[in-house]
Design an enzyme around this catalytic site. Sequence first.
Site, short mmCIF file in Angstrom:
data_model
loop_
_atom_site.label_atom_id
_atom_site.label_comp_id
_atom_site.label_asym_id
_atom_site.label_seq_id
_atom_site.Cartn_x
_atom_site.Cartn_y
_atom_site.Cartn_z
N MET A 236 0.85 -1.19 0.00
CA MET A 236 0.00 0.00 0.00
C MET A 236 0.89 1.25 0.00
O MET A 236 0.46 2.34 0.39
CB MET A 236 -0.94 -0.01 1.21
N GLY A 237 2.16 1.09 -0.43
CA GLY A 237 3.07 2.23 -0.49
C GLY A 237 3.59 2.61 0.89
O GLY A 237 3.56 1.80 1.81
N HIS B 17 9.12 1.08 3.30
CA HIS B 17 10.23 1.14 4.26
C HIS B 17 11.15 -0.06 4.02
O HIS B 17 10.94 -0.82 3.05
CB HIS B 17 9.70 1.19 5.70
N HIS C 224 9.65 -3.47 3.12
CA HIS C 224 9.22 -3.66 1.72
C HIS C 224 10.44 -3.90 0.83
O HIS C 224 10.41 -4.74 -0.07
CB HIS C 224 8.47 -2.42 1.21
N GLN D 284 -2.59 -12.22 7.95
CA GLN D 284 -2.85 -11.87 6.54
C GLN D 284 -2.17 -12.87 5.61
O GLN D 284 -2.75 -13.33 4.63
CB GLN D 284 -2.33 -10.46 6.26
#
Length: 282
Positions: free
Chosen positions: A33-34, A37, A40, A157
Amino acid sequence: MTSPLVLNTVGDLRRAVAAWRAKGERIALVPTMGALHAGHVSLVEAARRSCERVFVSIFVNPTQFAPNEDFGAYPRTFEADVAKLASVGADGVFAPGVKDMYPEGFCTTVSLSGPAAAGLEDRFRPAHFAGVATVVSKLLIQAGPDLAIFGEKDWQQLAVIRRAARDLDLPVEIAGGPTIREADGLAMSSRNVYLSPEERATAPLLHRTMTACAARIRAGEGIAAAMAEGRAAIEAGGFTLDYLETRDAASLAPVADDARADLRMLVAARIGRTRLIDNIAV
Ligand code: PAF
């Protein structure tokens, strides 16, 4: 340093992926989702180790936020994200608009029981995993990658996505990348920017407490007693606790008090306006 291809439509994404596939290249997708950091970045680097091409999707998915949650405030740092992805050699960024992902009349949802109903995140965010499973299924169908990588910080998730991909026969390998932590143990998260300096100083208590509880369980203490002590320590530290639980790592089912194999400890707690989640192996 080459800038990644930035694509906004499913048609353009499919054409780029088809061209790479025609050359026999393996393709990885890192859904995000952008507000990227180091966590990611580590996923992009892991993807790069097994695939010739790495696509990163950036889409703040409205359907996984409840009306009282932080969809509007969620950090959006697109230019900086693309620069970061250029520096780690990502080949493409897929950044669709809300209307592209959810066109007029959209009414299909992927919803799960099993790991999505484990009584953890789902107790506090009842519609969250249907939003996640729907958007991730769409992204996997749109991009058709060989591999998709998700951070282990969102352990439930990851379990939900593995299950959905298996149940829907999506031809993709789902992998998890280890949680990346600050030097004091705080798990990196795009939401850490919400923390005030005082809250940021308190936040590592979650990881410290879980580490201490895991050590006590490994030394023979019962899981229920260790969890009760851990909950008290987190609340005494100033958090409002949603849950601290030790579960079966794969199914997320509750475990016997003396279980010792394949355990995962998971926590969610609020400090100020920030809700933090984390988990560790026991
Ligand atoms: O973990 C996230 O950033 C999101 O939940 C995901 C998997 C990109 C779906 O929107």
